[in-house]
Design a protein around this motif. Structure first.
Motif, short mmCIF file in Angstrom:
data_model
loop_
_atom_site.label_atom_id
_atom_site.label_comp_id
_atom_site.label_asym_id
_atom_site.label_seq_id
_atom_site.Cartn_x
_atom_site.Cartn_y
_atom_site.Cartn_z
N TYR A 149 0.63 -1.05 -0.01
CA TYR A 149 -0.48 -0.38 -0.02
C TYR A 149 1.07 0.89 -0.02
O TYR A 149 2.27 1.47 0.59
CB TYR A 149 -0.63 0.19 0.91
CG TYR A 149 -1.70 0.84 1.35
CD1 TYR A 149 -3.38 1.51 0.22
CD2 TYR A 149 -1.59 2.20 2.21
CE1 TYR A 149 -3.79 2.29 0.49
CE2 TYR A 149 -2.72 2.75 2.55
CZ TYR A 149 -3.41 3.45 1.44
OH TYR A 149 -4.35 4.25 1.38
N GLY A 151 0.94 4.57 1.58
CA GLY A 151 0.53 5.29 2.57
C GLY A 151 1.25 3.78 4.00
O GLY A 151 1.97 3.01 3.71
N ARG A 153 -1.98 2.43 6.41
CA ARG A 153 -2.96 1.93 6.62
C ARG A 153 -3.49 0.91 7.45
O ARG A 153 -2.50 -0.49 7.88
CB ARG A 153 -3.83 1.88 5.71
CG ARG A 153 -4.98 1.00 5.73
CD ARG A 153 -6.01 1.16 4.49
NE ARG A 153 -6.19 0.19 3.45
CZ ARG A 153 -6.17 0.02 2.50
NH1 ARG A 153 -6.66 1.10 1.69
NH2 ARG A 153 -5.62 -0.55 1.46
N GLU A 155 -5.66 -2.04 10.35
CA GLU A 155 -7.34 -2.33 10.54
C GLU A 155 -7.11 -3.38 11.66
O GLU A 155 -6.10 -4.15 10.95
CB GLU A 155 -7.81 -3.38 9.33
CG GLU A 155 -8.68 -3.33 9.13
CD GLU A 155 -9.65 -4.05 7.85
OE1 GLU A 155 -10.77 -4.12 8.79
OE2 GLU A 155 -9.20 -3.98 7.10
N LEU A 173 -10.49 1.14 11.56
CA LEU A 173 -9.75 1.23 9.63
C LEU A 173 -9.14 2.69 10.71
O LEU A 173 -9.60 3.84 10.53
CB LEU A 173 -10.46 0.74 8.93
CG LEU A 173 -9.65 1.32 7.90
CD1 LEU A 173 -8.74 0.46 8.10
CD2 LEU A 173 -10.91 1.43 6.51
N ASP A 175 -6.37 5.33 7.97
CA ASP A 175 -5.76 5.55 7.28
C ASP A 175 -5.24 7.11 7.63
O ASP A 175 -5.95 7.96 7.76
CB ASP A 175 -6.74 5.17 5.47
CG ASP A 175 -5.40 5.65 4.45
OD1 ASP A 175 -4.37 6.09 4.46
OD2 ASP A 175 -6.07 5.32 3.70
N GLU A 178 -6.11 9.89 5.76
CA GLU A 178 -7.11 10.49 6.20
C GLU A 178 -7.18 10.91 7.93
O GLU A 178 -7.88 12.66 7.62
CB GLU A 178 -8.60 9.93 5.37
CG GLU A 178 -8.74 9.61 4.57
CD GLU A 178 -9.85 8.42 3.87
OE1 GLU A 178 -10.23 7.95 4.45
OE2 GLU A 178 -9.51 7.53 3.07
N HIS A 179 -6.98 10.52 7.85
CA HIS A 179 -6.63 10.67 10.01
C HIS A 179 -5.40 11.11 11.08
O HIS A 179 -4.21 10.73 10.32
CB HIS A 179 -6.81 9.03 10.73
CG HIS A 179 -8.07 8.68 10.52
ND1 HIS A 179 -8.21 7.60 9.25
CD2 HIS A 179 -9.44 8.55 10.54
CE1 HIS A 179 -9.41 6.62 9.00
NE2 HIS A 179 -10.04 7.45 9.69
N THR A 256 -0.01 -1.75 3.77
CA THR A 256 -1.73 -1.46 5.02
C THR A 256 -1.23 -2.94 6.42
O THR A 256 -1.10 -3.99 5.56
CB THR A 256 -2.67 -2.79 4.31
OG1 THR A 256 -3.38 -1.26 2.90
CG2 THR A 256 -4.37 -3.20 5.05
N THR A 258 -3.20 -5.70 9.02
CA THR A 258 -4.42 -5.76 8.97
C THR A 258 -3.84 -7.18 10.64
O THR A 258 -2.78 -7.62 10.48
CB THR A 258 -4.73 -6.88 8.07
OG1 THR A 258 -5.11 -5.72 7.02
CG2 THR A 258 -6.63 -7.35 8.24
N ALA A 295 -0.07 10.11 -0.83
CA ALA A 295 -0.94 9.50 0.79
C ALA A 295 0.50 9.84 1.54
O ALA A 295 0.04 10.42 3.11
CB ALA A 295 -0.69 8.26 1.21
N ARG A 299 0.86 12.68 4.83
CA ARG A 299 1.31 12.79 6.11
C ARG A 299 2.13 13.92 6.24
O ARG A 299 2.29 13.67 6.89
CB ARG A 299 1.46 11.24 5.65
CG ARG A 299 1.39 10.48 7.41
CD ARG A 299 1.43 9.30 7.50
NE ARG A 299 2.01 8.69 8.64
CZ ARG A 299 2.88 7.75 8.96
NH1 ARG A 299 3.03 6.65 8.40
NH2 ARG A 299 3.23 7.86 10.58
#
Length: 307
Positions: A149, A151, A153, A155, A173, A175, A178-179, A256, A258, A295, A299
């Motif tokens: 990914y 960026g 992220r 989860e 979740l 990311d 965005e967050h 990413t 997870t 992304a 950031r």
């Protein structure tokens, strides 16, 4: 160019260690480009330096700790998480005890300290580890995975079969395109159950634990009178820990992450599995706006260095 970051000045804080219950004085100092995050046990003679390194992780029972010879530095994950969240690459951490202070049980006080010291960019490119193919680690019904990914992220899902936990969101979740780490993650506190705390303290752990630095629950409810800081604070703290555990590789990840029911030990196993498979990752930096993923630019390129 996306640049490395360090502190503008030194800053000192005093607190207690979560497990040892000892008073700890910690000083965060600027470091040169490519120095990384280095812990120094200044109470030892000679001083012992312990760089952040997943292969130095020695104790994952209730935290992530580093060891070099007989010297240890425990409970590094919340500070490492704050450093990762603010994109700080290089810093010296001086401590006079075998454990980082727990402060309020979250990474928010460390964010405050880092912001107080000031953050500055350095004349060196930030070096990322970009995951190029999936890597996974499993233990029974628990698992953790990294996938490509451009960026960062995360989860995470948890299962505790406890009414106080089950009554909150148990999946999150995040990311970072965005967050905000400071707004959405940093205030989430560590948590535990009263019966576990009593057992640990009887066995020499969690001696510094209290309602002032953890969410504590009995069989039915949260005992902290102020309640939760986030509606999903439990699972967000697991994300906070994972960010710190993963940053022990010394570079920000492009991936990413997870996880289901993961913890410090599994995060470390995942990081080792990644680093040991040279087909699963590559080292990258970004010199121009054209080659910087959107992304990453959001950031690290647009994020203010001062609050």
């Amino acid at each position: 160019m996306i640049r490395q970051r360090t502190l503008k000045s030194s800053v000192t804080a005093t607190g207690v260690g979560l497990h040892g219950g000892r008073k700890v004085t910690m000083t965060l100092r600027p470091a040169a480009p490519d120095a990384g995050i280095v812990f120094h046990r200044v109470d030892l003679d000679p001083v012992v330096s312990l760089p952040a390194d997943p292969y130095s992780v020695c104790d994952t029972r209730m935290c992530s700790g580093l060891q070099r010879g007989t010297a240890k530095v425990g409970t590094v994950e919340h500070l490492m998480s704050a450093l990762a969240g603010l994109g700080i690459d290089n810093v010296h951490v001086d401590i006079d005890a075998p454990e980082i202070p727990i402060l309020d049980g979250s990474s928010s006080p460390f964010v405050f300290l880092l912001r107080s010291a000031g953050i500055e960019e350095q004349a060196a490119p930030k070096r990322f580890i970009r995951v190029t193919r999936p890597v996974e680690y499993r233990d029974g019904d628990k698992w953790v995975r990294l996938e490509p990914y451009d960026g960062f992220r995360l989860e995470f899902s948890i299962e505790f079969n406890h009414p106080a936990v089950d009554g909150t969101a148990t999946r999150v979740l995040v990311d970072f395109a965005e967050h905000s780490y400071e707004r959405d993650i940093a205030r989430a506190r560590t948590f535990g159950f009263m019966q576990d705390v009593e057992f640990m303290q009887a066995n020499g752990l969690a001696l510094g634990g209290s309602l002032a630095n953890a969410i504590v629950m009995d069989e039915y409810r949260v005992l902290n009178t102020e309640g939760l800081r986030y509606a999903d604070e439990f699972v967000k703290h697991k994300v906070l820990d994972a960010i710190g555990d993963l940053y022990l590789c010394g570079r920000p990840l492009l991936a990413t992450y997870t996880a289901h029911k993961s913890g410090h030990a599994m995060n470390n196993e995942l990081l080792r599995a990644l680093l040991e498979d040279r087909t699963a990752w590559e080292s990258v930096s970004f010199d121009t706006a054209d080659d910087t993923p959107a992304a990453v630019a959001r950031r690290f390129g647009a994020e203010p260095l001062a609050a």
